[in-house]
Write a protein that holds these residues in place. Sequence first.
Motif, short mmCIF file in Angstrom:
data_model
loop_
_atom_site.label_atom_id
_atom_site.label_comp_id
_atom_site.label_asym_id
_atom_site.label_seq_id
_atom_site.Cartn_x
_atom_site.Cartn_y
_atom_site.Cartn_z
N UNK A 92 0.95 -1.25 0.32
CA UNK A 92 0.17 -0.15 0.13
C UNK A 92 1.24 1.16 0.26
N UNK A 93 -0.38 2.11 -0.68
CA UNK A 93 0.74 3.58 -0.54
C UNK A 93 -0.47 4.12 0.51
N UNK A 94 0.23 5.22 1.70
CA UNK A 94 -0.85 6.19 2.03
C UNK A 94 0.61 7.31 2.96
N UNK A 95 -0.73 8.02 2.33
CA UNK A 95 0.16 9.86 2.63
C UNK A 95 -0.86 10.37 3.84
N UNK A 96 0.58 10.36 4.82
CA UNK A 96 -0.63 10.91 5.96
C UNK A 96 0.21 11.09 7.30
N UNK A 97 -0.10 11.17 8.42
CA UNK A 97 0.38 11.14 9.65
C UNK A 97 0.52 9.76 10.12
N UNK A 98 2.53 9.09 10.02
CA UNK A 98 2.61 7.47 10.41
C UNK A 98 2.04 6.96 11.52
N UNK A 99 1.62 8.44 12.91
CA UNK A 99 1.39 8.24 14.28
C UNK A 99 0.21 7.42 14.02
N UNK A 100 -0.67 8.15 13.51
CA UNK A 100 -1.95 7.51 13.43
C UNK A 100 -2.72 6.08 12.70
N UNK A 101 -1.27 5.25 11.52
CA UNK A 101 -1.61 4.30 11.89
C UNK A 101 -1.72 2.90 12.74
N UNK A 102 -2.64 2.03 12.74
CA UNK A 102 -2.72 0.89 14.27
C UNK A 102 -2.28 -0.07 13.45
N UNK A 103 -1.58 -0.63 12.63
CA UNK A 103 -1.01 -1.61 12.10
C UNK A 103 0.01 -2.21 12.99
N UNK A 104 0.38 -3.24 12.64
CA UNK A 104 1.83 -4.63 13.87
C UNK A 104 3.21 -3.35 14.35
N UNK A 105 3.12 -2.73 12.80
CA UNK A 105 4.60 -1.96 13.88
C UNK A 105 4.53 -0.90 12.45
N UNK A 106 5.27 0.67 12.90
CA UNK A 106 5.70 1.57 12.02
C UNK A 106 7.44 1.44 12.55
N UNK A 107 7.86 1.93 11.48
CA UNK A 107 9.60 2.19 10.51
C UNK A 107 9.93 4.17 11.19
N UNK A 108 10.22 3.91 12.33
CA UNK A 108 11.21 5.38 12.78
C UNK A 108 12.09 5.64 11.83
N UNK A 109 12.86 6.26 11.56
CA UNK A 109 13.78 6.96 10.94
C UNK A 109 14.85 7.42 12.18
N UNK A 110 15.54 7.44 12.40
CA UNK A 110 15.95 6.89 14.14
C UNK A 110 17.37 7.68 13.94
#
Length: 270
Positions: A92-110
Amino acid sequence: MTQDEKLDYLIDFFKKDSIEYKDMEVTKGNRRMVLRSLMNVRIPKSIPNNVLKIHDDYLQEEAREKGIVELDEIPTVRESFQSKSEYADKISIWQGDITRLEVDAIVNAANSQMLGCFVPCHKCIDNAIHSSAGIELREECNHYMKKIGKYKSYEEPTGSAIITSAYNLPCKHVIHTVGPIVGYKLTNDLRNDLRSCYESCLKIASENGVRSIAFCCISTGEFNFPNDEAAKIAVETVITFLREEAGKIDRVIFNVFKDLDKEIYELNLH
């Protein structure tokens, strides 16, 4: 307590908790920014349980107010624009604020210190994720860094990844990866480092039962990796992983914020 009362309570606590900012003046209009700033600059350490509960309640309600996006609300690229790409039903391609996503994991560019961004209200994704997750995320990252470094100076290598809890984010986990920094010019070593970021994230996701993962555009912001090259590497690496480990991940989401990145990913997944 109302949200406003929680906000005032937390600002008061974090001001008293800080020597440098204990006398900071706060106006009604800038209270949320002040709280975020105080959280951003705070060194990792615990807080009393009663304060932590208010902190968690406040951030969880804030997440609900922003709007939580569930996985079944995010179409695949096959559904979005009839993509003929391989594994179009898993991407999928999703445009918006990643902190809103209720998925198993989000990736942080640390960054290599792996403690989140300490610059108050900085616009990087590292700051956004830590601010929404809350102070426990920095504390867990700090615990990891001290354990790995045995209390000596240690920096996480470029291309590696670690997984943590997500705390007050809607997702279950945060996967942190250190992207390459592009200086004078883009090199094959930097391309390989970025490829390693995606490979490391997918590997650690599959090892921890993560079935849905949302990637930010790693290294394309402050780290200056060209957007088109980064998207090409991201798509190629994900498709290769799905080809080899198809049963381990159900959905990969490329989270974009800019229109430019959305267009680039659509071109790569036409």
